[in-house]
Each structure stands twice: as structure tokens, then as C-alpha cells.
Design a protein around this motif. Structure first.
Motif, short mmCIF file in Angstrom:
data_model
loop_
_atom_site.label_atom_id
_atom_site.label_comp_id
_atom_site.label_asym_id
_atom_site.label_seq_id
_atom_site.Cartn_x
_atom_site.Cartn_y
_atom_site.Cartn_z
N SER A 104 -5.28 6.72 -2.54
CA SER A 104 -4.36 6.62 -3.68
C SER A 104 -4.62 5.34 -4.44
O SER A 104 -5.60 4.63 -4.17
CB SER A 104 -2.91 6.68 -3.17
N HIS A 107 2.30 12.10 0.85
CA HIS A 107 0.94 12.48 0.41
C HIS A 107 0.21 13.24 1.52
O HIS A 107 -0.44 14.26 1.28
CB HIS A 107 0.12 11.22 0.08
N HIS A 140 6.22 7.15 1.61
CA HIS A 140 5.44 7.73 0.51
C HIS A 140 4.10 8.32 0.99
O HIS A 140 3.70 9.41 0.56
CB HIS A 140 5.20 6.63 -0.52
ZN ZN Z 1 1.21 7.93 -4.25
#
Ligand code: ZN
Ligand code: KG4
Length: 347
Positions: free
Chosen positions: A139, A118, A114
Motif C-alpha cells: 500500500s 486490506h 486497516h
Molecule cells: Zn490502505
């Protein structure tokens, strides 16, 4: 290594957003769609994992149909899905769906990290950064400062020892009585705040190194707020002091890393990179230090399928793919990822 163009389907289901996209190695982003579960979790003041998983089950296939129709694609050449880090149940929905679709389409599938998604979001823009660069990932779950030599060539310079910066935004917003998810709401409220009234500490900036700590900042906001009547101006002033301190701390650590390692480019990505004060301050630093600053478009700061389709596409093009087993991980250090291509190729 594949030379022919491919179209990759990307599925993001690691937390509370169902994101789907189709990315072409030749034509770029073909279509993307997103469903946010914010309204579903709002009454609980945070993400309820079981509700998140069930909603991903409900949303995934209709969104998939939508992006396939928009792009006019019947069968993508590969499938990428977020396989960690994140909520296990939520990840399993995307991974099981992605892996099964790939098998039905007789196409390769790859699980994507993930945070790599980003980190690579500025690559979706017209003027993408060249490697190497410094990356600040901010995040709801992570705060990382990363030395990036290429795709999969990540060296973690620093990270949060406690709360992620987005988490601190959300918790501070909650104590100020703002609805979930609090980051953007706190930012809006901070606009009305007086920056001169309170000054919060810049945690860990007096120590060497690049690690962060944001839980004390949240506590400082709490201790300040409980001693006030709590009217609108009080809330706005606390929000402003918190935002100033959080952004300043991130900026200070980045400036230190840029000075020490002579970076010429900095990318800032992840949900908190949507914050306007943060963007303004980083752009200002870029001008002062004469380095280039890159952000994703605002829509791709928070979770989305496009970043997973892009990262998966790069890995599939390099010949990487996963077996038929469906594997997800709640924790997954970013620097454990395999590299893609050689540095000389200058991806
Ligand atoms: Zn995220
Ligand atoms: O990247 P993301 O969508 O999810 C994770 O991977 O965690 O980031 C979500 C985080 C939340 O904490 C949210 O409050 C924060 O990003 N966020 C913001 C803003 N927009 C989103 N924080 C501050 N200012 C914003 N404008």
C-alpha cells in the motif's frame, strides 16, 4: 460466537478516502460507497492531514445515508471502523462516528486494523482463498509479507525498512512531474517506456530474508532522470525501469517465501495490487510454481469501506467488540491482533 446472521456497517477514514459499506454475514456485501479526496490534496502533492479530517467530517453522514438507503437497512447489527494505523485526526472522525452510531443503535462496535482489512479483501470475491496462505500487502504506507494461518493469526516475515512500495511509486511519479496520487499515473506512463533502456537495482534481493527497501530505488530513478533532457520518452523509460524493478523485487521475495515454506496460495492486496504489470507477473509466477494467486477486485485494492465491514463482521461474529472508549492508533503492529476462532475451524 454468534450463529445468527448479522449486518455490519464499516467505516474507513484512515487517510484520504471516506469509505462506507454494509456487509451481511449471510448475503455478503449489500452496499458500498466511496469518496476520494484526491482532488482536494492534488495541489499540495500529498495528503494534508487536517484537510483530510475535515473532509471526512463533511462526507461521512451523506455517504452513510446513501448506503443505508441502497441496502434498505435502518439499523445494522454492529459497527466496524478503522482504528489504526493511519492519520490520527482522520481515524478519530470515523471512530467517533462509528462508536456513537453503535451506542445510539445499541449495537456492538469494533475497531478494525486497516491492514487486516486490506489483507482480507480477496474474501469478498466469489472464489475466496482458504487458509493458510502467504499475503503480500502493498500500500501507500506499508509493504509487508505475512504468513496467515487464519484471521488474526499473522506472522510478519518481512517488511520495508524505509519507504513503502506505494510511497516509492508516488515519490518517483512526483519527480517525473506526474499528478498526485502518482502510482496509477506512473504505471500508465510506463506503458510507453522502453524496458531495455535502463535497468534499476532489485534492492535487498541479494541478502537472505524477506525485508524490503524502496527508498534507494526512488533515488536511483532521480539520479537517472536528472541527467536526461527530460522529454516524454525519458520520463516513460524511467517510469518503466522503476516499475519493472519494484515489481521484480516484490516477486523475488514472494518466490523465496513460497519455496521456503511451501505455500499453496498467495494473496496480494493493498493499493499497489491494482498495478497491471504486477498482476501479470504474479499470475505468471503462480502458473510456474503451480500455486493459486488471489487479488481483490481493482476497486477494493485501494482503501474502501467494504474491507472494514468484512473484517469487523468476522470479529463481531466471534464475540469480539470494543468498550465505549474511542481509541485510535497511528502505529499498530499487525501481529498484535487477537486471533479469531481456531485454525481447525478453517475460517
Ligand atoms: Zn490502505
Ligand atoms: O492501500 P492504499 O489505498 O492506501 C494505503 O493504505 O496506503 O494504497 C495507495 C497506494 C498509493 O501509493 C498509490 O499510488 C498506489 O497505492 N497505487 C498504485 C496503483 N494504484 C494505486 N501503484 C501502482 N500502480 C497502480 N495501478
Amino acid at each position: 460466537m454468534r450463529d445468527d446472521p448479522i449486518v455490519v456497517l464499516g467505516l474507513e477514514t484512515s487517510c484520504d478516502e471516506t469509505g462506507i459499506a454494509l456487509y451481511s454475514s449471510q448475503d455478503g456485501l449489500l452496499a458500498h460507497s466511496l469518496h476520494s479526496q484526491a482532488a482536494l490534496h492534488e495541489i499540495y502533492g500529498g495528503v494534508v492531514p487536517e484537510l483530510a479530517s475535515r473532509d471526512h467530517v463533511r462526507r461521512l453522514l451523506p455517504l452513510l445515508r446513501e448506503v443505508l438507503d441502497i441496502a434498505g437497512i435502518i439499523k445494522p447489527d454492529g459497527v466496524a471502523y478503522t482504528s489504526g494505523p493511519g492519520l490520527i485526526g482522520a481515524l478519530l472522525v470515523g471512530a467517533a462516528t462509528g462508536r456513537s452510531l453503535a451506542m445510539a443503535w445499541d449495537a456492538p462496535a469494533v475497531g478494525v486494523h486497516h491492514l487486516e482489512g486490506h489483507l482480507l479483501t480477496p474474501m469478498l470475491e466469489l472464489n475466496p482463498p482458504a487458509f493458510p496462505f502467504l499475503a503480500l500487502l502493498v500500500s501507500g504506507g506499508h509493504t509487508l509479507l505475512v504468513d496467515v494461518e487464519g484471521i488474526g493469526r499473522y506472522r510478519i516475515l518481512g517488511q520495508s525498512l524505509d519507504d513503502a512500495v506505494g510511497e516509492a511509486f508516488d515519490k518517483t511519479a512526483k519527480l517525473l512531474g506526474l499528478p498526485y496520487p502518482g502510482g496509477p499515473e506512473l504505471s500508465k506512463l510506463a506503458e510507453q517506456g522502453n524496458p531495455e533502456r535502463f535497468r534499476f537495482p532489485r534492492p535487498m534481493t541479494d541478502r537472505p530474508g524477506f525485508d524490503f527497501s524502496f527508498s534507494g530505488l526512488k533515488t536511483c530513478a532521480l539520479n537517472t532522470f536528472v541527467n536526461l533532457p527530460g522529454n516524454f520518452q525519458d520520463r516513460a523509460d524511467v517510469a518503466r525501469a522503476f516499475e519493472e524493478a519494484a515489481v521484480d523485487t516484490l516477486l523475488l521475495k514472494c518466490r523465496r517465501a513460497i519455496r521456503e515454506n511451501a505455500y499453496q496460495r498467495l494473496i496480494v492486496a493493498g493499493g499497489v495490487s491494482a498495478n497491471q504489470r504486477l498482476r501479470n507477473r504474479f499470475i505468471g509466477m503462480g502458473d510456474t510454481l503451480n500455486i493459486e494467486i488471489y487479488f481483490p477486485r481493482r476497486q477494493f485494492c485501494t482503501d474502501n469501506g467494504a474491507m472494514i465491514a468484512y473484517a469487523g463482521c468476522q470479529r463481531l461474529l466471534a464475540g469480539q467488540s470494543d468498550s465505549l472508549s474511542i481509541r485510535v492508533r497511528s502505529r499498530w503492529p499487525l501481529d498484535e491482533l487477537p486471533a479469531v476462532g481456531s485454525i481447525a475451524q478453517g475460517f
